[in-house]
Design a protein around this motif. Structure first.
Motif, PDB file in Angstrom:
ATOM      1  N   TYR A  50       1.043  -1.123  -0.164  1.00 32.06           N
ATOM      2  CA  TYR A  50      -0.015  -0.006  -0.045  1.00 32.06           C
ATOM      3  C   TYR A  50       1.594   1.141  -0.176  1.00 32.06           C
ATOM      4  O   TYR A  50       1.951   1.520   0.741  1.00 32.06           O
ATOM      5  CB  TYR A  50      -0.967  -0.045   1.141  1.00 32.06           C
ATOM      6  N   GLY A  51       0.628   2.247  -0.548  1.00 29.51           N
ATOM      7  CA  GLY A  51       1.132   3.475  -0.671  1.00 29.51           C
ATOM      8  C   GLY A  51       0.196   4.514  -1.120  1.00 29.51           C
ATOM      9  O   GLY A  51       0.118   4.353  -2.817  1.00 29.51           O
ATOM     10  N   ALA A  52       0.073   6.097  -0.622  1.00 26.99           N
ATOM     11  CA  ALA A  52      -0.898   6.256  -0.762  1.00 26.99           C
ATOM     12  C   ALA A  52      -0.729   8.329   0.255  1.00 26.99           C
ATOM     13  O   ALA A  52      -0.729   7.628   1.354  1.00 26.99           O
ATOM     14  CB  ALA A  52      -2.061   6.437  -0.908  1.00 26.99           C
ATOM     15  N   ASP A  53      -0.898   8.830  -0.332  1.00 23.87           N
ATOM     16  CA  ASP A  53      -0.750   9.981   0.556  1.00 23.87           C
ATOM     17  C   ASP A  53      -2.261  10.151   1.161  1.00 23.87           C
ATOM     18  O   ASP A  53      -3.221  10.447  -0.494  1.00 23.87           O
ATOM     19  CB  ASP A  53      -0.694  11.637  -0.249  1.00 23.87           C
ATOM     20  N   ILE A  54      -2.444  10.504   1.827  1.00 27.21           N
ATOM     21  CA  ILE A  54      -4.380  10.273   2.576  1.00 27.21           C
ATOM     22  C   ILE A  54      -4.826  11.323   3.223  1.00 27.21           C
ATOM     23  O   ILE A  54      -3.892  12.347   4.058  1.00 27.21           O
ATOM     24  CB  ILE A  54      -5.298   8.978   2.626  1.00 27.21           C
ATOM     25  N   ARG A  55      -5.890  11.683   2.812  1.00 27.75           N
ATOM     26  CA  ARG A  55      -6.244  13.239   4.387  1.00 27.75           C
ATOM     27  C   ARG A  55      -6.643  12.054   5.476  1.00 27.75           C
ATOM     28  O   ARG A  55      -6.965  11.076   5.483  1.00 27.75           O
ATOM     29  CB  ARG A  55      -7.871  13.340   3.991  1.00 27.75           C
ATOM     30  N   ALA A  56      -5.456  12.720   6.859  1.00 24.29           N
ATOM     31  CA  ALA A  56      -5.930  12.798   7.927  1.00 24.29           C
ATOM     32  C   ALA A  56      -7.412  11.865   8.585  1.00 24.29           C
ATOM     33  O   ALA A  56      -7.160  10.956   8.880  1.00 24.29           O
ATOM     34  CB  ALA A  56      -5.855  13.924   8.911  1.00 24.29           C
ATOM     35  N   VAL A  57      -8.225  12.238   8.262  1.00 26.56           N
ATOM     36  CA  VAL A  57      -9.865  11.683   8.537  1.00 26.56           C
ATOM     37  C   VAL A  57     -10.239  10.663   7.746  1.00 26.56           C
ATOM     38  O   VAL A  57     -11.306   9.677   7.971  1.00 26.56           O
ATOM     39  CB  VAL A  57     -10.585  12.648   8.053  1.00 26.56           C
ATOM     40  N   ALA A  58      -9.172  10.258   6.754  1.00 25.22           N
ATOM     41  CA  ALA A  58      -8.990   8.361   6.291  1.00 25.22           C
ATOM     42  C   ALA A  58      -8.008   7.830   6.483  1.00 25.22           C
ATOM     43  O   ALA A  58      -8.463   6.833   7.303  1.00 25.22           O
ATOM     44  CB  ALA A  58      -8.679   8.685   4.992  1.00 25.22           C
ATOM     45  N   LEU A  59      -7.996   8.104   7.651  1.00 24.87           N
ATOM     46  CA  LEU A  59      -6.156   7.337   8.679  1.00 24.87           C
ATOM     47  C   LEU A  59      -6.985   5.974  10.023  1.00 24.87           C
ATOM     48  O   LEU A  59      -7.072   5.224   9.866  1.00 24.87           O
ATOM     49  CB  LEU A  59      -5.928   8.118   8.761  1.00 24.87           C
ATOM     50  N   GLU A  60      -7.989   6.603  10.097  1.00 27.36           N
ATOM     51  CA  GLU A  60      -9.351   5.417  10.681  1.00 27.36           C
ATOM     52  C   GLU A  60     -10.051   4.888   9.607  1.00 27.36           C
ATOM     53  O   GLU A  60     -10.040   3.575   9.969  1.00 27.36           O
ATOM     54  CB  GLU A  60     -10.370   6.592  11.471  1.00 27.36           C
ATOM     55  N   TRP A  61     -10.345   4.868   8.172  1.00 22.98           N
ATOM     56  CA  TRP A  61     -10.564   3.691   7.774  1.00 22.98           C
ATOM     57  C   TRP A  61      -9.355   2.889   6.962  1.00 22.98           C
ATOM     58  O   TRP A  61      -9.588   1.800   7.128  1.00 22.98           O
ATOM     59  CB  TRP A  61     -10.637   4.602   5.738  1.00 22.98           C
ATOM     60  N   PHE A  62      -8.470   3.356   7.054  1.00 19.94           N
ATOM     61  CA  PHE A  62      -7.532   2.974   6.342  1.00 19.94           C
ATOM     62  C   PHE A  62      -6.784   1.777   7.635  1.00 19.94           C
ATOM     63  O   PHE A  62      -6.736   0.219   7.177  1.00 19.94           O
ATOM     64  CB  PHE A  62      -5.222   3.210   6.390  1.00 19.94           C
ATOM     65  N   GLU A  63      -7.203   2.047   8.860  1.00 21.17           N
ATOM     66  CA  GLU A  63      -6.587   1.624  10.284  1.00 21.17           C
ATOM     67  C   GLU A  63      -7.854  -0.052  10.230  1.00 21.17           C
ATOM     68  O   GLU A  63      -7.217  -0.595  11.180  1.00 21.17           O
ATOM     69  CB  GLU A  63      -7.132   2.176  11.808  1.00 21.17           C
ATOM     70  N   ASP A  64      -8.765   0.115  10.363  1.00 24.74           N
ATOM     71  CA  ASP A  64      -9.574  -0.507  10.428  1.00 24.74           C
ATOM     72  C   ASP A  64      -9.454  -1.229   9.114  1.00 24.74           C
ATOM     73  O   ASP A  64      -9.306  -3.158   9.377  1.00 24.74           O
ATOM     74  CB  ASP A  64     -11.395   0.097   9.941  1.00 24.74           C
ATOM     75  N   ARG A  65      -9.246  -1.214   8.175  1.00 27.30           N
ATOM     76  CA  ARG A  65      -8.495  -2.034   7.177  1.00 27.30           C
ATOM     77  C   ARG A  65      -7.717  -3.533   7.785  1.00 27.30           C
ATOM     78  O   ARG A  65      -7.421  -4.350   7.612  1.00 27.30           O
ATOM     79  CB  ARG A  65      -8.401  -1.582   5.666  1.00 27.30           C
ATOM     80  N   LEU A  66      -6.218  -2.609   7.848  1.00 25.52           N
ATOM     81  CA  LEU A  66      -4.907  -2.976   8.764  1.00 25.52           C
ATOM     82  C   LEU A  66      -5.578  -3.747   9.917  1.00 25.52           C
ATOM     83  O   LEU A  66      -5.067  -5.400  10.533  1.00 25.52           O
ATOM     84  CB  LEU A  66      -4.005  -2.322   9.258  1.00 25.52           C
ATOM     85  N   ARG A  67      -6.641  -4.076  10.544  1.00 21.28           N
ATOM     86  CA  ARG A  67      -6.895  -4.478  11.991  1.00 21.28           C
ATOM     87  C   ARG A  67      -7.456  -5.837  11.531  1.00 21.28           C
ATOM     88  O   ARG A  67      -7.660  -6.863  12.167  1.00 21.28           O
ATOM     89  CB  ARG A  67      -7.996  -3.356  12.682  1.00 21.28           C
ATOM     90  N   ARG A  68      -8.237  -5.684  10.025  1.00 18.13           N
ATOM     91  CA  ARG A  68      -9.468  -6.424  10.331  1.00 18.13           C
ATOM     92  C   ARG A  68      -8.210  -7.709   9.250  1.00 18.13           C
ATOM     93  O   ARG A  68      -8.633  -8.750   9.341  1.00 18.13           O
ATOM     94  CB  ARG A  68     -10.641  -6.317   8.405  1.00 18.13           C
ATOM     95  N   ILE A  69      -7.138  -7.130   8.185  1.00 16.50           N
ATOM     96  CA  ILE A  69      -6.932  -8.260   8.145  1.00 16.50           C
ATOM     97  C   ILE A  69      -5.216  -8.666   8.821  1.00 16.50           C
ATOM     98  O   ILE A  69      -5.305 -10.113   8.665  1.00 16.50           O
ATOM     99  CB  ILE A  69      -5.416  -6.991   6.870  1.00 16.50           C
TER     100      ILE A  69
END
Length: 122
Positions: A50-69
């Motif tokens: 994974y590689g991207a620049d994302i808005r800080a408000v989307a960090l929770e979205w990414f964290e959720d994906r990693l926790r599920r993985i």
């Protein structure tokens, strides 16, 4: 903005589950496009990046994906070695600086970088 980059290693069955998790999002979603899966994988270990620049408000979205993985179980049991997905992500926040996100032992561990990654802190 937050710069997120990293990788996961897993086996073939787990890679299929990882792809299910990340493709469950709207394919037109801006941040889902940061996932990459090599078309040609070698040997037993499979990779997801994974590689991207994302808005800080989307960090929770990414964290959720990693926790599920991280919760994906081992495809087979080995008492000497943990066969669940594992990986490392560096997350560089414009204000908060860099953090290290480690996927291992079935969980996501977020902390200060243990290595000298300052040269990557954008």
């Amino acid at each position: 903005m937050v710069s997120v980059r990293g990788w996961l290693e897993c086996d073939e069955e787990q890679l299929a589950r990882i792809k299910e998790i990340v493709t469950a999002d709207d394919p037109e979603s801006t941040y889902s496009g940061g996932w990459a899966f090599p078309a040609r994988q070698y040997n037993f270990v499979k990779w997801a990046f994974y590689g991207a620049d994302i808005r800080a408000v989307a960090l929770e979205w990414f964290e959720d994906r990693l926790r599920r993985i991280a919760e994906i179980p081992a495809s087979f049991q080995d008492e000497e070695y943990d066969e669940r997905p594992r990986g490392l992500f560096l997350v560089s926040h414009e204000v908060d600086g860099m953090s290290e996100w480690r996927v291992r032992d079935g969980v996501l561990v977020i902390g200060r970088p243990e290595g000298d990654y300052r040269y990557l802190d954008a």
